[in-house]
Design an enzyme around this catalytic site. Sequence first.
Site, mmCIF file in Angstrom:
data_model
loop_
_atom_site.group_PDB
_atom_site.id
_atom_site.type_symbol
_atom_site.label_atom_id
_atom_site.label_comp_id
_atom_site.label_asym_id
_atom_site.label_seq_id
_atom_site.Cartn_x
_atom_site.Cartn_y
_atom_site.Cartn_z
ATOM 1 N N TYR A 76 0.821 -1.210 0.000
ATOM 2 C CA TYR A 76 0.000 0.000 0.000
ATOM 3 C C TYR A 76 0.860 1.268 0.000
ATOM 4 O O TYR A 76 0.356 2.345 -0.324
ATOM 5 C CB TYR A 76 -0.925 0.053 1.233
ATOM 6 C CG TYR A 76 -1.872 -1.094 1.398
ATOM 7 C CD1 TYR A 76 -2.100 -2.027 0.378
ATOM 8 C CD2 TYR A 76 -2.554 -1.261 2.596
ATOM 9 C CE1 TYR A 76 -2.967 -3.084 0.561
ATOM 10 C CE2 TYR A 76 -3.437 -2.316 2.781
ATOM 11 C CZ TYR A 76 -3.631 -3.236 1.775
ATOM 12 O OH TYR A 76 -4.499 -4.286 1.962
ATOM 13 N N HIS A 85 0.980 -11.789 2.513
ATOM 14 C CA HIS A 85 -0.124 -11.166 1.800
ATOM 15 C C HIS A 85 -0.798 -12.065 0.759
ATOM 16 O O HIS A 85 -1.983 -11.892 0.473
ATOM 17 C CB HIS A 85 0.378 -9.883 1.126
ATOM 18 C CG HIS A 85 -0.675 -8.850 0.922
ATOM 19 N ND1 HIS A 85 -0.414 -7.507 0.912
ATOM 20 C CD2 HIS A 85 -2.009 -8.948 0.707
ATOM 21 C CE1 HIS A 85 -1.526 -6.821 0.715
ATOM 22 N NE2 HIS A 85 -2.507 -7.687 0.575
#
Length: 287
Positions: free
Chosen positions: A50, A108
């Site tokens: 991000y 992730h």
Amino acid sequence: MEQKTITLNNGVEMPLLGYGVYQVSPDEAERCVADALSVGYRMIDTAQIYQNEAGVGSAVKKSGLSRDEVFIVDKIWISNFEGDAPKRSLDESLRLLGTDYIDLMLIHQPFGDRYNAYRALEDALKEGKVRAIGVSNFYPDHLIDLCHFTDIVPAVNQVETHVLTQRIEERRYMDELGVKLMSWGPLAEASSELLNNETLLTIGAAHGKTVAQVAMRYLLQRGIIIIPKSTRKERMEQNFQLFDFTLTESEMQEILKLDTGHSFVMPSHHDPEVTKMFMGFAPRKGK
């Protein structure tokens, strides 16, 4: 409003409701997280990919809250799965966040050298750099396989979950292993199919609540951790008002019927095209 918590399989308690910063720009992250903390959120979910960890850390530091009052979730990205990259990237995340530890660190994606990445998290847990470890976007076969070849059962699996994609069968395997389900996209990325659903509209009217609030309350009552996101403070406040009403058993059963049984936002991680996409983020041997 009092925060509700859930106890993970290693005894760590985390909030059931948090604030997610997926697609929040690095420039906006500090302001958004500061707003979320002022509303009352005490769990913030970020990720290396991000690129807004620094903003999250700055907001937490400036909030006036002690570090142990804010539960930080972070995720190692697939490009950092090989060799000593997981350890180095974790140290960099700690630096960007401005903290000595991360409350919950996830790998992730179920691609690349995920075993190596997860074992690095096991080491980080023993070293006190993280308080709990887990995974994200793992399907039951991924999860069972990982647990067979590692020592510590993941505390959490963060995966797309909302009233249209309820993960009923997947949840059964998670429960068997003692893994808590954490939802990303609890509103299906503001899908019109969810926000205009007649069942949710009817139930919302009965409680004086919005469709979004009903959809998220349903997940909370099923013991699912959620991280709604918004860059607007007034929407953050609405998303936080989930603990002052309770859905009836009949209402829960009506919402259960909305489950489509398949992913809605992200195609299945068993889809070869999805695998090809994620391979674009992974280092290639000898290249």
